[in-house]
Scaffold this active site. Structure first.
Site, PDB file in Angstrom:
ATOM      1  N   TYR A 224      -5.133  -3.960   1.090  1.00  0.00           N
ATOM      2  CA  TYR A 224      -4.502  -3.821   2.404  1.00  0.00           C
ATOM      3  C   TYR A 224      -5.373  -4.461   3.490  1.00  0.00           C
ATOM      4  O   TYR A 224      -4.881  -5.195   4.356  1.00  0.00           O
ATOM      5  CB  TYR A 224      -4.277  -2.339   2.694  1.00  0.00           C
ATOM      6  CG  TYR A 224      -3.513  -2.043   3.954  1.00  0.00           C
ATOM      7  CD1 TYR A 224      -2.137  -2.259   4.024  1.00  0.00           C
ATOM      8  CD2 TYR A 224      -4.157  -1.512   5.075  1.00  0.00           C
ATOM      9  CE1 TYR A 224      -1.426  -1.974   5.179  1.00  0.00           C
ATOM     10  CE2 TYR A 224      -3.465  -1.219   6.235  1.00  0.00           C
ATOM     11  CZ  TYR A 224      -2.091  -1.448   6.284  1.00  0.00           C
ATOM     12  OH  TYR A 224      -1.399  -1.153   7.433  1.00  0.00           O
TER      13      TYR A 224
ATOM     14  N   LYS B 119      -6.105   1.883  -3.838  1.00  0.00           N
ATOM     15  CA  LYS B 119      -6.893   2.141  -5.037  1.00  0.00           C
ATOM     16  C   LYS B 119      -8.293   1.574  -4.796  1.00  0.00           C
ATOM     17  O   LYS B 119      -8.444   0.539  -4.134  1.00  0.00           O
ATOM     18  CB  LYS B 119      -6.273   1.439  -6.263  1.00  0.00           C
ATOM     19  CG  LYS B 119      -6.551   2.128  -7.597  1.00  0.00           C
ATOM     20  CD  LYS B 119      -5.719   3.414  -7.736  1.00  0.00           C
ATOM     21  CE  LYS B 119      -5.810   3.964  -9.144  1.00  0.00           C
ATOM     22  NZ  LYS B 119      -5.085   5.252  -9.252  1.00  0.00           N
ATOM     23  N   LEU B 120      -9.301   2.255  -5.273  1.00  0.00           N
ATOM     24  CA  LEU B 120     -10.634   1.667  -5.218  1.00  0.00           C
ATOM     25  C   LEU B 120     -10.626   0.323  -5.951  1.00  0.00           C
ATOM     26  O   LEU B 120      -9.935   0.158  -6.959  1.00  0.00           O
ATOM     27  CB  LEU B 120     -11.659   2.597  -5.869  1.00  0.00           C
ATOM     28  CG  LEU B 120     -11.922   3.938  -5.158  1.00  0.00           C
ATOM     29  CD1 LEU B 120     -12.901   4.763  -5.974  1.00  0.00           C
ATOM     30  CD2 LEU B 120     -12.444   3.716  -3.746  1.00  0.00           C
ATOM     31  N   LEU B 121     -11.386  -0.631  -5.448  1.00  0.00           N
ATOM     32  CA  LEU B 121     -11.342  -1.966  -6.021  1.00  0.00           C
ATOM     33  C   LEU B 121     -11.719  -1.954  -7.508  1.00  0.00           C
ATOM     34  O   LEU B 121     -11.163  -2.722  -8.299  1.00  0.00           O
ATOM     35  CB  LEU B 121     -12.277  -2.906  -5.254  1.00  0.00           C
ATOM     36  CG  LEU B 121     -12.256  -4.361  -5.685  1.00  0.00           C
ATOM     37  CD1 LEU B 121     -10.846  -4.946  -5.594  1.00  0.00           C
ATOM     38  CD2 LEU B 121     -13.237  -5.183  -4.851  1.00  0.00           C
TER      39      LEU B 121
ATOM     40  N   ILE C  64       7.236   2.973  12.521  1.00  0.00           N
ATOM     41  CA  ILE C  64       6.865   2.064  13.602  1.00  0.00           C
ATOM     42  C   ILE C  64       7.936   0.995  13.808  1.00  0.00           C
ATOM     43  O   ILE C  64       8.251   0.624  14.934  1.00  0.00           O
ATOM     44  CB  ILE C  64       5.493   1.425  13.312  1.00  0.00           C
ATOM     45  CG1 ILE C  64       4.392   2.497  13.407  1.00  0.00           C
ATOM     46  CG2 ILE C  64       5.195   0.286  14.279  1.00  0.00           C
ATOM     47  CD1 ILE C  64       3.010   2.016  13.000  1.00  0.00           C
TER      48      ILE C  64
ATOM     49  N   ALA D  27       7.074  -5.408   8.698  1.00  0.00           N
ATOM     50  CA  ALA D  27       7.173  -4.927   7.318  1.00  0.00           C
ATOM     51  C   ALA D  27       5.823  -4.980   6.621  1.00  0.00           C
ATOM     52  O   ALA D  27       5.094  -5.975   6.709  1.00  0.00           O
ATOM     53  CB  ALA D  27       8.188  -5.759   6.544  1.00  0.00           C
TER      54      ALA D  27
ATOM     55  N   ASP E 219      15.385  -4.954   6.814  1.00  0.00           N
ATOM     56  CA  ASP E 219      14.640  -4.153   5.838  1.00  0.00           C
ATOM     57  C   ASP E 219      15.246  -4.372   4.469  1.00  0.00           C
ATOM     58  O   ASP E 219      16.301  -5.013   4.328  1.00  0.00           O
ATOM     59  CB  ASP E 219      14.648  -2.664   6.216  1.00  0.00           C
ATOM     60  CG  ASP E 219      13.307  -1.980   5.889  1.00  0.00           C
ATOM     61  OD1 ASP E 219      12.798  -2.201   4.775  1.00  0.00           O
ATOM     62  OD2 ASP E 219      12.783  -1.240   6.747  1.00  0.00           O
TER      63      ASP E 219
ATOM     64  N   ASN F  53     -10.829   0.040  -9.608  1.00  0.00           N
ATOM     65  CA  ASN F  53      -9.652   0.469 -10.374  1.00  0.00           C
ATOM     66  C   ASN F  53      -8.401  -0.328 -10.014  1.00  0.00           C
ATOM     67  O   ASN F  53      -7.302   0.014 -10.442  1.00  0.00           O
ATOM     68  CB  ASN F  53      -9.380   1.955 -10.125  1.00  0.00           C
ATOM     69  CG  ASN F  53     -10.545   2.832 -10.521  1.00  0.00           C
ATOM     70  OD1 ASN F  53     -11.190   2.585 -11.536  1.00  0.00           O
ATOM     71  ND2 ASN F  53     -10.832   3.847  -9.712  1.00  0.00           N
TER      72      ASN F  53
END
Length: 461
Positions: free
Chosen positions: A367, A309-311, A233, A303, A252, A313
């Site tokens: 995220y 990951k499941l919370l 993107i 950026a 970057d 874990n």
């Protein structure tokens, strides 16, 4: 990444089979190419007030084929429904049902756009003036009518077919149907640049903004920074800003140096290898732009990283790295930008958020938190950058065809592609087109907004 299913059912035998079996039939979308008409077909402007009359006159000056009354069975490129004088829910009946008679006459990839007033102004601004001596200063009926347009447009967007979209423009106090940013938003929604934007609203908060002298080069003379520009993107954003006339600084991390240099060379810009989580990242971006190009007008915060990951874990490293790159770095860079004398001339900031920060996504608590944070930052920063005549907005992509989504298992990927009103995935260029518009002076009266580029997700927000 190629969507072979969409190619198969777009024409011929594949289309006929899909129709008989009741399978999804995504339409190849009308996307922007330089020199193409803004709208393919007549534009029907519905509305009886002075705002509708003024808008129709302006659209005639754009050399559009404008209709004030429908011609039976005439294929329409767009319907613009001007609802800026609503005072109660009953006022919706006549204009909406009149426009409804023309929906079957929409051409493929047509556009429906409403222009109405912000419900918040009727519910909140007047309420702030209400007191014991002035009861009822707020106008619940007007707020109900205006908010009704929201449900109307989002529902209609799910009814349209053949690549057609429905979106809305909300006018805050002080903005009119022919204010520069109203016309800018209308131009965006009518054009192929908004191909993957569906069921969404933009609020024009002021009469500020300026339409470009050259519609094909709305960013001429601007210097724009794009972070995360080496691929995906980010690279698409750099290419689109360059196409629209901007000089691009591609940023970057050093590890992406080769790809970054290739993008910078392609857009005839410069490359800056930089870890944006550095404390001095903002100042280094400013210094590079000013030393190499003499100014800095636009910053695109693209950026971002995922560490899913499941919370239950989730570890500290995954959580902190995502927060550091996706939101903390943007906050620090913005502090440097707002403090700099080189970021004063109607500056623009556009951040890339995500629908994960709106509706959530399993395994992406870090995220989702970071992208929700981006939206909160944008809303709070709007009045700060507004003191310099600037704006800040966010774009929230949905399912976009990238290298990352190409790695999703086939069945999951196919389901994700179809779970929106347009029944297909978007392209990086779709996100870039929305960002380029919000970075332009035509969007100068639009600030603190989050525009979803998701084809109108059918699940979640």
């Amino acid at each position: 990444m190629t969507d072979k299913y969409t190619q198969l059912v777009s024409h011929g035998l594949g289309r006929d089979i899909a129709k008989k079996l009741g399978l999804p039939q995504p339409m190849a979308l009308r996307r922007h190419t330089p020199g193409q008409p803004l709208v393919t077909g007549p534009v029907l402007v519905q509305g009886a007030g002075s705002g509708a009359d003024a808008l129709a006159s302006t659209l005639l000056s754009w050399n559009l084929d404008v209709r004030r009354h429908a011609v039976p069975k005439e294929k329409l490129g767009a319907i613009i429904l001007v609802l800026d004088e609503l005072s109660r829910p009953e006022d919706l009946e006549k204009p909406v049902l009149t426009a409804a008679t023309s929906l079957r006459d929409l051409a493929a990839n047509a556009r429906v756009v409403t222009i109405s007033r912000s419900a918040a102004d009727a519910a909140n601004a007047d309420a702030a003036n209400a007191d014991a001596a002035n009861p009822g200063a707020a106008d619940p009926a007007a707020a109900a009518a205006r908010q009704g347009v929201d449900g109307l447009v989002r529902s209609l967007a799910k009814e349209l077919r053949a690549g057609a979209t429905a979106n809305g423009i909300l006018l805050a106090d002080g903005a009119g149907t022919t204010s520069p940013s109203t016309l800018g938003a209308l131009w965006f929604f009518l054009s192929g640049r908004s191909a993957f934007v569906d069921g969404q609203f933009l609020t024009v908060r002021s009469a500020e903004g300026q339409l470009p002298a050259d519609a094909e080069k709305p960013l001429a003379g601007k210097v724009a920074v794009v972070t995360g520009a080496a691929r995906g993107i980010g690279a698409a954003i750099a290419r689109t800003l360059h196409r629209d006339g901007a000089t691009v600084v591609a940023v970057d991390i050093p590890a992406a140096g080769d790809h970054l240099a290739a993008v910078a060379n392609e857009v005839h810009g410069t490359a800056l290898q930089l870890d944006i989580t550095r404390e001095d990242a903002g100042q280094r971006i400013i210094d590079h732009a000013v030393e190499r190009h003499g100014r800095l007008d636009i910053v695109i915060h693209n950026a971002g990283i995922t560490r899913d990951k499941l919370l239950a874990n989730m570890d500290q490293g995954r959580w902190n790295s995502v927060i550091a790159v996706n939101i903390a770095a943007q906050l620090r860079i913005n502090e440097a930008l707002l403090a700099s004398e080189h970021f004063r001339n109607s500056p623009r900031i556009v951040s890339v958020a995500s629908t994960s920060g709106i509706a959530g996504n399993r395994g992406q608590t870090n995220y989702g938190a970071s992208k929700g944070g981006v939206m909160g930052m944008v809303r709070a920063t709007a009045p700060l950058i507004g003191t310099h005549g600037g704006s800040i907005n966010a774009v929230a992509p949905g399912f976009i065809e990238t290298e990352m989504t190409a790695k999703i298992p086939f069945a999951t990927r196919e389901i994700a592609r179809r779970l929106n009103s347009l029944q297909q995935g978007g392209r990086p260029g779709d996100v870039a087109e929305a960002i380029a518009f919000l970075a332009s002076d035509a969007a100068g009266g639009i600030s603190g907004e989050v525009l979803r580029v998701c084809g109108q997700n059918l699940v979640g927000a």
